[in-house]
Design a protein around this motif. Structure first.
Motif, PDB file in Angstrom:
ATOM      1  N   UNK A  76       0.863  -1.177   0.000  1.00 29.12           N
ATOM      2  CA  UNK A  76       0.000   0.000   0.000  1.00 29.12           C
ATOM      3  C   UNK A  76       0.897   1.224   0.000  1.00 29.12           C
ATOM      4  N   UNK A  77       0.440   2.276  -0.670  1.00 30.23           N
ATOM      5  CA  UNK A  77       1.256   3.478  -0.786  1.00 30.23           C
ATOM      6  C   UNK A  77       0.354   4.695  -0.921  1.00 30.23           C
ATOM      7  N   UNK A  78       0.544   5.670  -0.015  1.00 34.55           N
ATOM      8  CA  UNK A  78      -0.186   6.927  -0.121  1.00 34.55           C
ATOM      9  C   UNK A  78       0.455   7.801  -1.180  1.00 34.55           C
ATOM     10  N   UNK A  79      -0.381   8.347  -2.069  1.00 32.64           N
ATOM     11  CA  UNK A  79       0.054   9.308  -3.081  1.00 32.64           C
ATOM     12  C   UNK A  79      -0.434  10.685  -2.637  1.00 32.64           C
ATOM     13  N   UNK A  80       0.298  11.328  -1.753  1.00 27.27           N
ATOM     14  CA  UNK A  80      -0.157  12.593  -1.193  1.00 27.27           C
ATOM     15  C   UNK A  80      -0.919  12.356   0.099  1.00 27.27           C
ATOM     16  N   UNK A  81      -1.921  13.203   0.356  1.00 28.88           N
ATOM     17  CA  UNK A  81      -2.628  13.115   1.632  1.00 28.88           C
ATOM     18  C   UNK A  81      -4.030  12.540   1.532  1.00 28.88           C
ATOM     19  N   UNK A  82      -4.520  12.248   0.314  1.00 26.25           N
ATOM     20  CA  UNK A  82      -5.901  11.774   0.209  1.00 26.25           C
ATOM     21  C   UNK A  82      -6.093  10.564  -0.689  1.00 26.25           C
ATOM     22  N   UNK A  83      -5.096  10.155  -1.445  1.00 24.41           N
ATOM     23  CA  UNK A  83      -5.217   9.007  -2.353  1.00 24.41           C
ATOM     24  C   UNK A  83      -4.230   7.927  -1.927  1.00 24.41           C
ATOM     25  N   UNK A  84      -4.746   6.703  -1.832  1.00 22.64           N
ATOM     26  CA  UNK A  84      -3.910   5.561  -1.479  1.00 22.64           C
ATOM     27  C   UNK A  84      -4.070   4.479  -2.535  1.00 22.64           C
ATOM     28  N   UNK A  85      -2.944   3.912  -2.971  1.00 19.24           N
ATOM     29  CA  UNK A  85      -2.958   2.829  -3.950  1.00 19.24           C
ATOM     30  C   UNK A  85      -2.609   1.529  -3.253  1.00 19.24           C
ATOM     31  N   UNK A  86      -3.490   0.537  -3.384  1.00 16.31           N
ATOM     32  CA  UNK A  86      -3.250  -0.795  -2.837  1.00 16.31           C
ATOM     33  C   UNK A  86      -2.946  -1.722  -4.015  1.00 16.31           C
ATOM     34  N   UNK A  87      -1.706  -2.181  -4.097  1.00 18.53           N
ATOM     35  CA  UNK A  87      -1.269  -2.985  -5.233  1.00 18.53           C
ATOM     36  C   UNK A  87      -1.385  -4.458  -4.880  1.00 18.53           C
ATOM     37  N   UNK A  88      -2.183  -5.157  -5.669  1.00 21.61           N
ATOM     38  CA  UNK A  88      -2.389  -6.583  -5.440  1.00 21.61           C
ATOM     39  C   UNK A  88      -1.614  -7.385  -6.473  1.00 21.61           C
ATOM     40  N   UNK A  89      -1.774  -8.701  -6.400  1.00 21.33           N
ATOM     41  CA  UNK A  89      -1.125  -9.576  -7.376  1.00 21.33           C
ATOM     42  C   UNK A  89      -1.781  -9.472  -8.748  1.00 21.33           C
ATOM     43  N   UNK A  90      -2.951  -8.821  -8.810  1.00 23.93           N
ATOM     44  CA  UNK A  90      -3.675  -8.732 -10.080  1.00 23.93           C
ATOM     45  C   UNK A  90      -3.901  -7.298 -10.564  1.00 23.93           C
ATOM     46  N   UNK A  91      -3.534  -6.303  -9.781  1.00 26.11           N
ATOM     47  CA  UNK A  91      -3.756  -4.932 -10.225  1.00 26.11           C
ATOM     48  C   UNK A  91      -3.662  -3.934  -9.083  1.00 26.11           C
ATOM     49  N   UNK A  92      -4.450  -2.865  -9.188  1.00 24.78           N
ATOM     50  CA  UNK A  92      -4.392  -1.777  -8.209  1.00 24.78           C
ATOM     51  C   UNK A  92      -5.809  -1.416  -7.773  1.00 24.78           C
TER      52      UNK A  92
END
Length: 399
Positions: free
Chosen positions: A254-270
């Protein structure tokens, strides 16, 4: 007083002649304006054409504009830092410029240093060890010592640091302020929450995303949990403002892109989450090919997957913006060892070879370097890049 006598009076021109004169004067000035406009248009057209040509040109050579020798240890690693370079190894960390002049440095003794950077804030921690150091542009701000081994470290722009600590039976998530004072600690028992795989704190230091692995009846599931340590989080049990379980799916990052958007990267996508206070799922991206690499920009996520057909390359790099829209698909056959986003450019390289693409997918550079490449960054200025070799740092200009 003397009397002035007018000897001769100039007669007024005929009305028609005056109109003709004004018409000619207007046409003359209008003609000058048109000529100036055409001249400026031609110049701008030439400049624009040269700029477009340069933007879409692929370079195969370069010239070295500056070079500085270094004597770093073999295990030294590098990271881009606000126009400077972070060098870190088992023995210490330093912030240097292109001339290898240090702005600050700190010695330590770590077996496996791990690094996280958010704007001007930096944390370096000893993986499976018990020490973490927090820095900003002025240098060392605090040293954190933990009782349990450190598994991960994440830092906000203000220097609030999240550490994931774990032993064989229990895990803890601890937050520290810039002075090293513990703000929050949360216990994660494996039989209740599962095994925490990844943590990321938002740039404002208020929200924390955690991905847990849960194994039930032989099936691996993931649970995403969002904590809010601000005023809003005080209204929720354990400050958990949002959570979701994804069955038969592993989310290792998981990775926050700034203060309001978070990307959760799975084995199949985001899976993209968004929310200033309470994150909610906004969009999903699914990939057909196997995900080979993950990389991040300030407001984007990149994945490298296997090529999808005979016409595509060996790999495809897909870059998504914070809204979950794919903004670039780039084929490559390069057997890269590193891939990154720097200054808006997509850079792939191995020890001797490199490919650089613009944000629009134009191949900016393809070629080799004279020496073993440790890292590459976008430099200040058009066509300029910083190449970190094992024994020197060079600024180059493509040609």
């Amino acid at each position: 007083m003397a009397k002035i006598t007018q000897l001769y009076k100039t007669p007024d021109p005929p009305e028609q002649d005056l109109k003709d004169y004004k018409t000619k004067l207007f046409r003359h000035k209008a003609g000058q304006g048109v000529r100036r406009f055409l001249y400026v248009g031609v110049v701008l057209g030439i400049v624009l054409g040269m700029w477009l040509f340069a933007q879409n040109k692929t370079f195969a050579g370069y010239e070295v504009t500056a070079s500085t020798e270094r004597s770093d240890t073999l295990n030294t690693r590098y990271a881009e830092y606000n126009g400077k370079i972070l060098k870190y190894s088992r023995d210490g960390i330093s912030c240097v410029n292109l001339k290898n002049e240090a702005f600050w440095s700190q010695t330590y003794n770590m077996q496996t240093p791990i690094l996280d950077v958010c704007q001007s804030a930096v944390v370096v921690a000893d993986y499976e060890g018990n020490e973490a150091y927090v820095f900003n542009e002025q240098g060392l701000q605090t040293q954190i010592t933990t009782l349990l081994p450190i598994q991960q470290a994440s830092i906000s722009s203000q220097g609030v640091t999240a550490l994931l600590l774990s032993d064989s039976s229990v895990s803890w998530i601890c937050l520290y302020d810039l002075e090293g004072e513990k703000l929050i600690e949360a216990q994660c028992r494996l039989e209740e929450t599962g095994q925490p795989l990844s943590v990321s704190i938002s740039s404002d230091g208020i929200k924390l995303a955690v991905s847990y692995l849960q194994v039930q009846s032989g099936q691996a599931n993931s649970c995403l949990v969002f904590y809010n340590f601000g005023n809003v989080g005080g209204n929720f049990v354990d400050k958990i403002v949002s959570s979701a379980v994804y069955e038969n799916l592993i989310i290792p990052r998981v990775k926050y892109l700034g203060d309001s958007v978070c990307a959760a990267v799975s084995e199949r996508g985001i899976i993209f989450y968004e929310g200033k206070e309470i994150p909610e799922e906004k969009s999903r991206v699914e990939e057909e090919g196997e995900i080979r690499s993950i990389f991040f920009g300030e407001r984007s996520v990149g994945l490298v997957v296997d090529g999808t057909g005979e016409e595509s390359g060996r790999y495809e790099a897909h870059i998504y913006n914070a809204e979950g829209n794919r903004i670039l698909t780039q084929d490559t056959n390069l057997a890269y060892s590193q891939i990154k986003l720097s200054g808006g450019d997509l850079i792939l390289y191995n020890e001797n070879e490199c490919e650089i693409y613009t944000e629009r997918g134009t191949l900016r550079y393809t070629g080799t370097f004279d020496g073993a490449v440790a890292d590459i960054y976008k430099g200040a200025g058009f066509r300029r890049y910083i190449i970190v070799f094992s024994d020197r740092t060079e600024e180059i200009k493509l040609k």
